[in-house]
Scaffold this motif. Structure first.
Motif, PDB file in Angstrom:
ATOM      1  N   GLU A 223       0.752  -1.114  -0.185  1.00  0.00           N
ATOM      2  CA  GLU A 223      -0.113  -0.067   0.018  1.00  0.00           C
ATOM      3  C   GLU A 223       0.847   1.259   0.058  1.00  0.00           C
ATOM      4  OE1 GLU A 223      -2.598  -0.165   3.383  1.00  0.00           O
ATOM      5  OE2 GLU A 223      -4.231  -0.793   1.884  1.00  0.00           O
ATOM      6  N   ALA A 224       0.195   2.281  -0.694  1.00  0.00           N
ATOM      7  CA  ALA A 224       1.280   3.566  -0.692  1.00  0.00           C
ATOM      8  C   ALA A 224       0.222   4.664  -0.760  1.00  0.00           C
ATOM      9  CB  ALA A 224       2.034   3.531  -2.158  1.00  0.00           C
ATOM     10  N   PRO A 225       0.486   5.753  -0.115  1.00  0.00           N
ATOM     11  CA  PRO A 225      -0.537   6.990  -0.326  1.00  0.00           C
ATOM     12  C   PRO A 225      -0.232   7.699  -1.334  1.00  0.00           C
ATOM     13  CG  PRO A 225       1.541   7.447   1.228  1.00  0.00           C
ATOM     14  CD  PRO A 225       1.662   5.849   0.769  1.00  0.00           C
ATOM     15  N   VAL A 226      -1.404   8.234  -1.802  1.00  0.00           N
ATOM     16  CA  VAL A 226      -1.344   9.282  -2.772  1.00  0.00           C
ATOM     17  C   VAL A 226      -1.083  10.727  -2.129  1.00  0.00           C
ATOM     18  CG1 VAL A 226      -2.953  10.551  -4.183  1.00  0.00           C
ATOM     19  CG2 VAL A 226      -3.406   8.397  -3.937  1.00  0.00           C
ATOM     20  N   SER A 227      -0.052  11.215  -3.119  1.00  0.00           N
ATOM     21  CA  SER A 227       0.667  12.586  -2.535  1.00  0.00           C
ATOM     22  C   SER A 227       0.125  13.680  -3.579  1.00  0.00           C
ATOM     23  CB  SER A 227       2.046  12.365  -2.900  1.00  0.00           C
ATOM     24  OG  SER A 227       2.478  12.275  -4.078  1.00  0.00           O
ATOM     25  N   ARG A 228      -0.465  13.407  -4.505  1.00  0.00           N
ATOM     26  CA  ARG A 228      -1.068  14.444  -5.475  1.00  0.00           C
ATOM     27  C   ARG A 228      -2.085  14.137  -6.267  1.00  0.00           C
ATOM     28  NH1 ARG A 228       2.440  17.912  -9.692  1.00  0.00           N
ATOM     29  NH2 ARG A 228       2.539  15.786 -10.649  1.00  0.00           N
ATOM     30  N   VAL A 229      -3.083  15.100  -6.570  1.00  0.00           N
ATOM     31  CA  VAL A 229      -4.225  14.574  -7.538  1.00  0.00           C
ATOM     32  C   VAL A 229      -4.634  15.988  -8.101  1.00  0.00           C
ATOM     33  CG1 VAL A 229      -6.269  13.750  -8.233  1.00  0.00           C
ATOM     34  CG2 VAL A 229      -4.929  12.470  -6.380  1.00  0.00           C
TER      35      VAL A 229
ATOM     36  N   HIS B   4      -2.982  14.377 -13.320  1.00  0.00           N
ATOM     37  CA  HIS B   4      -1.884  14.026 -12.729  1.00  0.00           C
ATOM     38  C   HIS B   4      -2.171  13.402 -11.526  1.00  0.00           C
ATOM     39  CE1 HIS B   4       0.293  16.357 -15.509  1.00  0.00           C
ATOM     40  NE2 HIS B   4      -0.213  17.423 -15.161  1.00  0.00           N
ATOM     41  N   VAL B   5      -1.584  12.089 -11.238  1.00  0.00           N
ATOM     42  CA  VAL B   5      -1.695  11.289 -10.017  1.00  0.00           C
ATOM     43  C   VAL B   5      -0.137  11.026  -9.428  1.00  0.00           C
ATOM     44  CG1 VAL B   5      -2.473   9.680  -8.385  1.00  0.00           C
ATOM     45  CG2 VAL B   5      -4.126  10.383 -10.304  1.00  0.00           C
ATOM     46  N   SER B   6       0.108  11.292  -8.104  1.00  0.00           N
ATOM     47  CA  SER B   6       1.292  10.835  -7.754  1.00  0.00           C
ATOM     48  C   SER B   6       1.229   9.923  -6.348  1.00  0.00           C
ATOM     49  CB  SER B   6       2.224  12.222  -7.264  1.00  0.00           C
ATOM     50  OG  SER B   6       2.626  13.159  -8.463  1.00  0.00           O
ATOM     51  N   LEU B   7       1.951   9.103  -6.365  1.00  0.00           N
ATOM     52  CA  LEU B   7       2.131   8.284  -5.090  1.00  0.00           C
ATOM     53  C   LEU B   7       3.580   8.442  -4.279  1.00  0.00           C
ATOM     54  CD1 LEU B   7       1.201   4.714  -6.527  1.00  0.00           C
ATOM     55  CD2 LEU B   7      -0.432   6.675  -5.603  1.00  0.00           C
ATOM     56  N   ASP B   8       3.245   8.486  -3.122  1.00  0.00           N
ATOM     57  CA  ASP B   8       4.531   8.826  -2.216  1.00  0.00           C
ATOM     58  C   ASP B   8       4.991   7.336  -1.981  1.00  0.00           C
ATOM     59  OD1 ASP B   8       6.446   9.158  -0.254  1.00  0.00           O
ATOM     60  OD2 ASP B   8       5.029  10.091   1.224  1.00  0.00           O
ATOM     61  N   LEU B   9       6.118   7.005  -2.494  1.00  0.00           N
ATOM     62  CA  LEU B   9       6.777   5.487  -2.363  1.00  0.00           C
ATOM     63  C   LEU B   9       8.185   5.816  -1.422  1.00  0.00           C
ATOM     64  CD1 LEU B   9       6.254   4.419  -5.691  1.00  0.00           C
ATOM     65  CD2 LEU B   9       4.892   3.749  -3.893  1.00  0.00           C
ATOM     66  N   SER B  10       8.414   6.862  -0.524  1.00  0.00           N
ATOM     67  CA  SER B  10       9.599   6.832   0.123  1.00  0.00           C
ATOM     68  C   SER B  10       9.751   5.754   1.044  1.00  0.00           C
ATOM     69  CB  SER B  10       9.305   8.502   0.800  1.00  0.00           C
ATOM     70  OG  SER B  10       8.325   8.572   1.742  1.00  0.00           O
ATOM     71  N   ALA B  11       8.661   5.064   1.610  1.00  0.00           N
ATOM     72  CA  ALA B  11       8.741   4.075   2.380  1.00  0.00           C
ATOM     73  C   ALA B  11       9.120   2.683   1.594  1.00  0.00           C
ATOM     74  CB  ALA B  11       7.721   3.962   3.374  1.00  0.00           C
ATOM     75  N   HIS B  12       9.098   2.779   0.210  1.00  0.00           N
ATOM     76  CA  HIS B  12       9.230   1.639  -0.583  1.00  0.00           C
ATOM     77  C   HIS B  12      10.322   1.690  -1.454  1.00  0.00           C
ATOM     78  CE1 HIS B  12       5.112   0.275   0.870  1.00  0.00           C
ATOM     79  NE2 HIS B  12       4.885   1.726   0.407  1.00  0.00           N
ATOM     80  N   GLY B  13      11.498   1.583  -0.746  1.00  0.00           N
ATOM     81  CA  GLY B  13      12.898   1.725  -1.634  1.00  0.00           C
ATOM     82  C   GLY B  13      12.808   0.868  -2.759  1.00  0.00           C
TER      83      GLY B  13
ATOM     84  N   SER C 137       9.032   9.266  -5.540  1.00  0.00           N
ATOM     85  CA  SER C 137       7.590   9.058  -5.821  1.00  0.00           C
ATOM     86  C   SER C 137       7.479   8.689  -7.371  1.00  0.00           C
ATOM     87  CB  SER C 137       6.808  10.430  -5.602  1.00  0.00           C
ATOM     88  OG  SER C 137       7.277  11.418  -6.581  1.00  0.00           O
ATOM     89  N   PHE C 138       6.243   8.295  -7.727  1.00  0.00           N
ATOM     90  CA  PHE C 138       5.860   8.087  -9.123  1.00  0.00           C
ATOM     91  C   PHE C 138       4.719   8.760  -9.634  1.00  0.00           C
ATOM     92  CE2 PHE C 138       7.306   3.093  -8.977  1.00  0.00           C
ATOM     93  CZ  PHE C 138       8.682   3.364  -8.969  1.00  0.00           C
ATOM     94  N   ASP C 139       4.877   9.433 -10.663  1.00  0.00           N
ATOM     95  CA  ASP C 139       3.672  10.143 -11.341  1.00  0.00           C
ATOM     96  C   ASP C 139       3.222   9.563 -12.363  1.00  0.00           C
ATOM     97  OD1 ASP C 139       4.723  12.298  -9.638  1.00  0.00           O
ATOM     98  OD2 ASP C 139       5.843  13.224 -11.450  1.00  0.00           O
TER      99      ASP C 139
END
Length: 274
Positions: A41-47, A58-67, A105-107
């Motif tokens: 699971e990953a949180p959305v950071s921007r929509v 544009h949708v971005s996911l915060d993946l800083s906890a998923h190296g 993050s991924f966009d």
């Protein structure tokens, strides 16, 4: 170049299915032929809306906890699997941000087509959780196959521009000895994403040819479909020194491929990301 004309919710998880769906924002003619076995699971950071008519987001996911997930993105054109409510199987979205993902993050560029699972992503808010695959999938654009090309033609339609952004901003075309032309087709300027990035792309050596199938009366650029615009503008070049990259509508890809092969280009020099 900018073109002009007059509280955190959690998405419920579904059991993965062995059939796959490629949504409009996956920017491919078919999804990768496999399903992930691990999910996280990953949180959305921007929509936010990506086009004036809000047909793309544009949708971005915060993946800083998923190296390890971040590290799996090694080539432009790769996909991330999503498991969404009401979808009986995963959907695959092309990553629009360039590798390597320095921002953590991924966009994504997501098509908001009402009634589709991917449209749910466009209604989320920062902090909402989504279920995604534990690693990126797909081989991406195998640009090594056209490493000796001196003229590269890039064709994108609709949300197919998403992985093309990843490709350009990962450094493709920065070699000044390569001429890169991007034919980008949409219905009208209201549906054209990334216009605010065009100046940067041009500074990287990319020649952008926007093509509108239903423009307003003020439009003075190319009209019709990408394949028609290419046919009108086509110049005689040595096919042995050319490469092509395709991403978008099936008909466009098929017609462009036929035209390039008829001119002598070999199919191994025509790249897709699936």
């Amino acid at each position: 170049m900018l073109l002009r004309s007059p509280a955190a919710r959690r998405l419920h998880l579904l059991r993965p299915h062995h059939h796959l769906l490629s949504s409009g924002a996956a920017a491919a003619l078919a999804p990768p032929p496999f399903s992930p076995t691990e999910w996280t699971e990953a949180p959305v950071s921007r929509v936010r809306a990506a086009t004036p008519d809000a047909s793309l987001f544009h949708v971005s996911l915060d993946l800083s906890a998923h190296g390890s997930l971040l590290a799996s993105h090694v080539a432009a054109g790769q996909f991330l699997p999503f498991r969404l409510p009401s979808a009986p199987y995963p959907i695959f979205l092309a990553i629009s941000s360039p590798p390597p993902p320095a921002s953590g993050s991924f966009d994504f560029l997501v098509k908001r087509l009402p009634g589709t699972p991917s449209a749910r992503l466009c209604d989320l808010r920062p902090g909402d959780l989504v279920s995604v695959g534990g690693s990126v999938v797909g081989r991406g654009f195998e640009v090594g196959r056209i490493a000796d090309a001196r003229d590269v033609l890039v064709f994108a339609t609709g949300s197919g521009i998403s992985p093309i952004r990843s490709l350009i901003e990962s450094g493709f075309g920065k070699n000044k000895e390569i001429d890169v032309s991007l034919f980008y087709g949409v219905r009208n300027l209201q549906r054209m994403a990334y216009q605010e990035r065009f100046s940067d792309w041009e500074s990287r050596g990319i020649k952008i040819i926007p093509v509108l199938s239903r423009p307003d009366d003020q439009w003075t650029g190319e009209r019709g479909y990408v394949q028609n615009a290419f046919s009108r503008m086509k110049k005689v070049v040595d096919p042995s020194s050319m490469g092509a990259i395709l991403c978008g509508h099936k008909q466009m890809s098929a017609e462009i491929t036929r035209a390039l092969v008829a001119d002598g280009m070999t199919k191994d020099k025509i790249l897709t990301n699936f």
